[in-house]
Design a protein around this motif. Sequence first.
Motif, PDB file in Angstrom:
ATOM      1  N   LEU A  76       0.841  -1.208   0.000  1.00  0.00           N
ATOM      2  CA  LEU A  76       0.000   0.000   0.000  1.00  0.00           C
ATOM      3  C   LEU A  76       0.875   1.256   0.000  1.00  0.00           C
ATOM      4  O   LEU A  76       0.779   2.064  -0.927  1.00  0.00           O
ATOM      5  CB  LEU A  76      -0.978  -0.008   1.190  1.00  0.00           C
ATOM      6  CG  LEU A  76      -2.085  -1.078   1.183  1.00  0.00           C
ATOM      7  CD1 LEU A  76      -2.905  -0.991   2.457  1.00  0.00           C
ATOM      8  CD2 LEU A  76      -2.998  -0.944  -0.028  1.00  0.00           C
ATOM      9  N   SER A  78       3.755   1.138  -3.151  1.00  0.00           N
ATOM     10  CA  SER A  78       3.305   1.393  -4.524  1.00  0.00           C
ATOM     11  C   SER A  78       2.930   2.863  -4.697  1.00  0.00           C
ATOM     12  O   SER A  78       3.212   3.458  -5.741  1.00  0.00           O
ATOM     13  CB  SER A  78       2.142   0.477  -4.899  1.00  0.00           C
ATOM     14  OG  SER A  78       1.058   0.669  -4.021  1.00  0.00           O
ATOM     15  N   LEU A  79       2.320   3.463  -3.669  1.00  0.00           N
ATOM     16  CA  LEU A  79       1.978   4.893  -3.757  1.00  0.00           C
ATOM     17  C   LEU A  79       3.253   5.734  -3.864  1.00  0.00           C
ATOM     18  O   LEU A  79       3.325   6.667  -4.666  1.00  0.00           O
ATOM     19  CB  LEU A  79       1.159   5.335  -2.542  1.00  0.00           C
ATOM     20  CG  LEU A  79      -0.293   4.887  -2.494  1.00  0.00           C
ATOM     21  CD1 LEU A  79      -0.993   5.499  -1.286  1.00  0.00           C
ATOM     22  CD2 LEU A  79      -1.048   5.249  -3.776  1.00  0.00           C
ATOM     23  N   PHE A 139       6.097   4.763  -5.119  1.00  0.00           N
ATOM     24  CA  PHE A 139       6.686   4.557  -6.443  1.00  0.00           C
ATOM     25  C   PHE A 139       5.968   5.394  -7.502  1.00  0.00           C
ATOM     26  O   PHE A 139       6.610   6.077  -8.310  1.00  0.00           O
ATOM     27  CB  PHE A 139       6.647   3.065  -6.812  1.00  0.00           C
ATOM     28  CG  PHE A 139       7.294   2.762  -8.128  1.00  0.00           C
ATOM     29  CD1 PHE A 139       8.673   2.869  -8.276  1.00  0.00           C
ATOM     30  CD2 PHE A 139       6.535   2.381  -9.222  1.00  0.00           C
ATOM     31  CE1 PHE A 139       9.284   2.596  -9.492  1.00  0.00           C
ATOM     32  CE2 PHE A 139       7.136   2.107 -10.447  1.00  0.00           C
ATOM     33  CZ  PHE A 139       8.520   2.212 -10.579  1.00  0.00           C
ATOM     34  N   VAL A 140       4.629   5.354  -7.485  1.00  0.00           N
ATOM     35  CA  VAL A 140       3.863   6.132  -8.475  1.00  0.00           C
ATOM     36  C   VAL A 140       4.160   7.634  -8.310  1.00  0.00           C
ATOM     37  O   VAL A 140       4.409   8.340  -9.294  1.00  0.00           O
ATOM     38  CB  VAL A 140       2.342   5.854  -8.337  1.00  0.00           C
ATOM     39  CG1 VAL A 140       1.531   6.830  -9.190  1.00  0.00           C
ATOM     40  CG2 VAL A 140       2.013   4.431  -8.729  1.00  0.00           C
ATOM     41  N   LEU A 163      13.205   0.902  -3.034  1.00  0.00           N
ATOM     42  CA  LEU A 163      13.018   0.245  -4.326  1.00  0.00           C
ATOM     43  C   LEU A 163      13.246  -1.262  -4.210  1.00  0.00           C
ATOM     44  O   LEU A 163      12.487  -2.058  -4.791  1.00  0.00           O
ATOM     45  CB  LEU A 163      13.990   0.857  -5.346  1.00  0.00           C
ATOM     46  CG  LEU A 163      13.543   0.931  -6.805  1.00  0.00           C
ATOM     47  CD1 LEU A 163      12.120   1.435  -6.938  1.00  0.00           C
ATOM     48  CD2 LEU A 163      14.497   1.808  -7.595  1.00  0.00           C
ATOM     49  N   LEU A 204      10.304  -2.658  -2.520  1.00  0.00           N
ATOM     50  CA  LEU A 204       9.192  -2.704  -3.480  1.00  0.00           C
ATOM     51  C   LEU A 204       9.340  -3.894  -4.429  1.00  0.00           C
ATOM     52  O   LEU A 204       8.386  -4.652  -4.644  1.00  0.00           O
ATOM     53  CB  LEU A 204       9.134  -1.394  -4.287  1.00  0.00           C
ATOM     54  CG  LEU A 204       8.108  -1.351  -5.417  1.00  0.00           C
ATOM     55  CD1 LEU A 204       6.701  -1.149  -4.861  1.00  0.00           C
ATOM     56  CD2 LEU A 204       8.421  -0.250  -6.411  1.00  0.00           C
ATOM     57  N   THR A 223       6.795  -6.934  -4.278  1.00  0.00           N
ATOM     58  CA  THR A 223       5.933  -7.003  -5.467  1.00  0.00           C
ATOM     59  C   THR A 223       6.064  -8.352  -6.169  1.00  0.00           C
ATOM     60  O   THR A 223       5.060  -8.966  -6.525  1.00  0.00           O
ATOM     61  CB  THR A 223       6.250  -5.870  -6.458  1.00  0.00           C
ATOM     62  OG1 THR A 223       6.149  -4.626  -5.780  1.00  0.00           O
ATOM     63  CG2 THR A 223       5.293  -5.880  -7.622  1.00  0.00           C
ATOM     64  N   LEU A 240       4.939  -5.598 -14.310  1.00  0.00           N
ATOM     65  CA  LEU A 240       6.131  -5.822 -13.488  1.00  0.00           C
ATOM     66  C   LEU A 240       7.335  -6.165 -14.378  1.00  0.00           C
ATOM     67  O   LEU A 240       8.465  -5.774 -14.082  1.00  0.00           O
ATOM     68  CB  LEU A 240       5.845  -6.952 -12.494  1.00  0.00           C
ATOM     69  CG  LEU A 240       6.876  -7.219 -11.408  1.00  0.00           C
ATOM     70  CD1 LEU A 240       7.146  -5.983 -10.591  1.00  0.00           C
ATOM     71  CD2 LEU A 240       6.412  -8.350 -10.510  1.00  0.00           C
ATOM     72  N   LEU A 251      -3.312  -0.564 -11.308  1.00  0.00           N
ATOM     73  CA  LEU A 251      -2.695  -0.431  -9.990  1.00  0.00           C
ATOM     74  C   LEU A 251      -3.683   0.141  -8.974  1.00  0.00           C
ATOM     75  O   LEU A 251      -3.875  -0.423  -7.892  1.00  0.00           O
ATOM     76  CB  LEU A 251      -1.451   0.459 -10.059  1.00  0.00           C
ATOM     77  CG  LEU A 251      -0.727   0.616  -8.727  1.00  0.00           C
ATOM     78  CD1 LEU A 251       0.094  -0.631  -8.418  1.00  0.00           C
ATOM     79  CD2 LEU A 251       0.162   1.839  -8.703  1.00  0.00           C
ATOM     80  N   PHE A 252      -4.349   1.248  -9.351  1.00  0.00           N
ATOM     81  CA  PHE A 252      -5.266   1.884  -8.397  1.00  0.00           C
ATOM     82  C   PHE A 252      -6.509   1.024  -8.157  1.00  0.00           C
ATOM     83  O   PHE A 252      -7.024   0.977  -7.044  1.00  0.00           O
ATOM     84  CB  PHE A 252      -5.644   3.290  -8.871  1.00  0.00           C
ATOM     85  CG  PHE A 252      -4.547   4.289  -8.647  1.00  0.00           C
ATOM     86  CD1 PHE A 252      -3.990   4.458  -7.390  1.00  0.00           C
ATOM     87  CD2 PHE A 252      -4.059   5.059  -9.691  1.00  0.00           C
ATOM     88  CE1 PHE A 252      -2.959   5.368  -7.175  1.00  0.00           C
ATOM     89  CE2 PHE A 252      -3.025   5.975  -9.483  1.00  0.00           C
ATOM     90  CZ  PHE A 252      -2.487   6.124  -8.223  1.00  0.00           C
ATOM     91  N   PHE A 285      -5.325  -1.859  -6.028  1.00  0.00           N
ATOM     92  CA  PHE A 285      -5.055  -1.238  -4.728  1.00  0.00           C
ATOM     93  C   PHE A 285      -6.379  -1.098  -3.946  1.00  0.00           C
ATOM     94  O   PHE A 285      -6.480  -1.502  -2.788  1.00  0.00           O
ATOM     95  CB  PHE A 285      -4.438   0.145  -4.983  1.00  0.00           C
ATOM     96  CG  PHE A 285      -3.981   0.894  -3.761  1.00  0.00           C
ATOM     97  CD1 PHE A 285      -2.628   0.963  -3.441  1.00  0.00           C
ATOM     98  CD2 PHE A 285      -4.881   1.578  -2.954  1.00  0.00           C
ATOM     99  CE1 PHE A 285      -2.194   1.681  -2.335  1.00  0.00           C
ATOM    100  CE2 PHE A 285      -4.458   2.288  -1.847  1.00  0.00           C
ATOM    101  CZ  PHE A 285      -3.107   2.341  -1.535  1.00  0.00           C
ATOM    102  N   THR A 330      -3.284  11.260 -11.243  1.00  0.00           N
ATOM    103  CA  THR A 330      -1.879  10.902 -11.493  1.00  0.00           C
ATOM    104  C   THR A 330      -1.404  11.430 -12.837  1.00  0.00           C
ATOM    105  O   THR A 330      -0.323  12.015 -12.950  1.00  0.00           O
ATOM    106  CB  THR A 330      -1.712   9.367 -11.435  1.00  0.00           C
ATOM    107  OG1 THR A 330      -2.148   8.913 -10.160  1.00  0.00           O
ATOM    108  CG2 THR A 330      -0.267   8.960 -11.655  1.00  0.00           C
TER     109      THR A 330
END
Lengths: 131, 132
Positions: A39, A42-43, A45-46, A73, A76, A80, B39, B79-80, B83, B121
């Motif tokens: 959670l 990933s936020l 990273f984006v 990283l 992650l 991941t 990925l 992703l979102f 999520f 985004t």
Amino acid sequence: MDKQGTSLVTELARARGLGASHTGTEHWWVQRMTSLALLPLSLWFVFSIVSMAGANYVTVKAWLTSPCNAALLIALVLVTFHHAVSGMEVIFEDYIHCKCAKLTTIVVVKFAGALGAITCTVAVLKLALGG
Amino acid sequence: MAYSSSRPLSPHLSIYKMHPGMIMSGLHRITGVALTVGLVLMSWWLIAAAMGPDAFARVQWLLGTVIGKLALLGWTFSLFYHFGTGLRHLAFDVGLFLGKDSSVRAGWMVVVFAIAATGLTWAAGCAVLYVK
């Protein structure tokens, strides 16, 4: 509780609580734990990628070589890959019915995932340690 | 599992009335698969960055094409969405949103969140590009 002699489940099996899968809730639990870790990761990273939109190689490399970013990283990447492989495993278990193809696919995806995670970690370390 | 086709199967998709939860759950898996494919792309991006400017320029060029951008857009949404539905599943696990209506409401909240977050985004990305 069954009367003695009517249940096929032994007392030991009931006590261990691992059920038909023999692994209990471990796979489910690890999937939940990795999702929880992903959670924030990933936020982050984006957010980082967006803030680097249109950046050149020097800027991206500088971001990748920062120890804090490199550590996050690697976290992650490892989490991941683990989450992705365990998710794909469940999908293969559900939709591939031939036992041999199922096992082969799961083994191949697990090995590929491990290799991917290791390769990405090496890539980040190479940058972070100034290779 | 090994099974013989003559044995009865438990009721499957075709027998149930379509329900938002079914679509949400299916999409959770589909976006999970899409993210796994993404990925591979993220790995390529990282490895190219470690290899040097030339390899990095190639992957950046590919991501800059129309197909690359569409893939990134799909990846952002996946992703979102994943999520959000993942968070919804975590909420289910601790006993929240389990009611007939509240589970569907939580599902719609996820859809709205995924679309809004994807838009935000990309708007932020465009703003960063514009400022530069």
